[in-house]
Enzyme design. Sequence first.
Site, PDB file in Angstrom:
ATOM      1  CG  ASP A 153      16.020  50.387  86.021  1.00 39.13           C
ATOM      2  OD1 ASP A 153      15.971  49.146  86.036  1.00 39.13           O
ATOM      3  OD2 ASP A 153      16.513  51.058  86.940  1.00 39.13           O
ATOM      4  CG  PHE A 196      23.377  40.971  91.527  1.00 35.55           C
ATOM      5  CD1 PHE A 196      22.338  40.060  91.477  1.00 35.55           C
ATOM      6  CD2 PHE A 196      24.596  40.568  92.055  1.00 35.55           C
ATOM      7  CE1 PHE A 196      22.508  38.765  91.941  1.00 35.55           C
ATOM      8  CE2 PHE A 196      24.780  39.278  92.521  1.00 35.55           C
ATOM      9  CZ  PHE A 196      23.728  38.371  92.467  1.00 35.55           C
ATOM     10  CG  ASN A 237      29.909  48.121  82.740  1.00 40.72           C
ATOM     11  OD1 ASN A 237      30.230  46.966  82.977  1.00 40.72           O
ATOM     12  ND2 ASN A 237      28.667  48.450  82.365  1.00 40.72           N
ATOM     13  CE  LYS A 249      21.653  51.306  92.786  1.00 39.14           C
ATOM     14  NZ  LYS A 249      22.984  51.030  92.260  1.00 39.14           N
ATOM     15  CE  LYS A 308      17.721  49.910  89.851  1.00 40.98           C
ATOM     16  NZ  LYS A 308      18.238  49.888  88.504  1.00 40.98           N
ATOM     17  CG  ASP A 311      23.615  53.817  84.859  1.00 45.49           C
ATOM     18  OD1 ASP A 311      22.645  53.072  85.059  1.00 45.49           O
ATOM     19  OD2 ASP A 311      24.632  53.818  85.577  1.00 45.49           O
TER      20      ASP A 311
END
Length: 455
Positions: free
Chosen positions: A366, A383, A260, A397, A401, A335
């Site tokens: 994750d 982040f 990415n 999120k 998480k 991901d």
Amino acid sequence: MTPAHAPDLPVPAQAPCSPPSPMNAPPLTTDPAPSWPLAPTADTADVALPPPPLAGRHLVLGVTGGVAAYKAAQLVRDLQRAGASVQVVMTGAATHFVGTATFQALSGRPVFTGAFDTRIDDGMAHIELSRNAEAIVIAPASADFLAKVTHGLCDDLLSTLCLARDVPLLVAPAMNRQMWQNAATQRNINQLRADGVQVLGPDAGEQACGEVGAGRMLEPAVLVEELSDFFTPKALQGKRILMTAGPTYEAIDPVRGITNLSSGKMGYALAQACRQAGALVTLVSGPTALPRPYGVRFLPVQSAQQMLDTVMAELDMAASTISIDCFIGVAAVADWRPLQVASQKIKKERGLAQDDMTLALTQNPDILASVARRPDAPYCVGFAAESEDLVHHATEKRARKGVPLLVGNLGPATFGQDDNTLILVDEHGTRTLPAGSKTALARWLAQELGRRLPA
Ligand code: CTP
């Protein structure tokens, strides 16, 4: 909302500040304003991003006689780029290596060499030159000069300035390896340290005399880092911080992969800021084009699975030694990864009337959530990179998480850029930080972490 207006909120302890306080050095201050917990509507009004540690500081740079004096010219430049102004004072021996004109041109100030220089109004150069400085830095510091300072000798302007100072003194030794190892030099260095003088380096490596060993002056860029450290409030003194940064690279075959647009700049800036604030930082980084941050333990990885394995190994190791205080996931972890990695380059099927290629992907673990789930989880910071509806996604999120603090940014707007806009989300709400450079935001975040981590 500032804490001053919120007496019902806990006020975090003032962070300690570690630069040594040699001889009446004025104490450095930390940002006294704890900025958390937040009201749901908190905005940027009470957040000031800290300037670079050397910005606006005036330093006396003492240059003594040694081949490394030529590097002091670059140091003047680098210090100025970092925002400092520099007054150069040279010993007579130093002028045999580099002329005063070079330093005058670079610093934009007259260079002083003699104790009886009449350019100072009251004729007291040995007093006046350091009076508006925030530190005296000797680079290079020769063995002879260090011996003089150790014993309080003052037979020239620079040594007299050192004796008559009321500001910190930092020295960057530079000499032949045997001079450095000599018992007399080591005795002097130990005494200087005991007297509160900050000794920067020396480095080891190839020397001007052709020998190899310890005694090289630290490179100018490293000296700027060390001086930046010196002037940074130590909000994270001794804290152990484990971080991820950069993208991950998921191989398709030996020559192709999925990645990415993350450049790693935000994560590297945060690693540097945390280290400057006194933390011991380990950075697990995916592939980036950035230089490794100075003074940070650096563990390069490629894939998400490698990143997870490395992070977990670090936490496992810490469980039986010294625990990690904080985990910060800045990495833009891919991901998905290809379900199968081809062992050889995938070739086009020639002659078939088929232009499409289907790649089966499987989800990556994750890392942040896995760390947060551990029974021995450190304080976790995530982040979030979003492309829209930042507050909503970042809030969701953080809860998903299971982390106490999440920093959100708009990925497409910031990937590869030097500037960023961040929001912070915790259990009390959100806060938008002022737009700024990633380094300034990182400095603010490092101080904020200092306010939030348990003492
Ligand atoms: N993260 C992680 N491991 C992953 C994915 C993300 O550790 N497999 C971490 C990132 O380092 C970051 C946070 O989770 O701290 C949020 O990452 P982000 O990419 O914004 O979110 P995702 O969890 O991937 O969710 P989505 O793609 O749905 O936005």
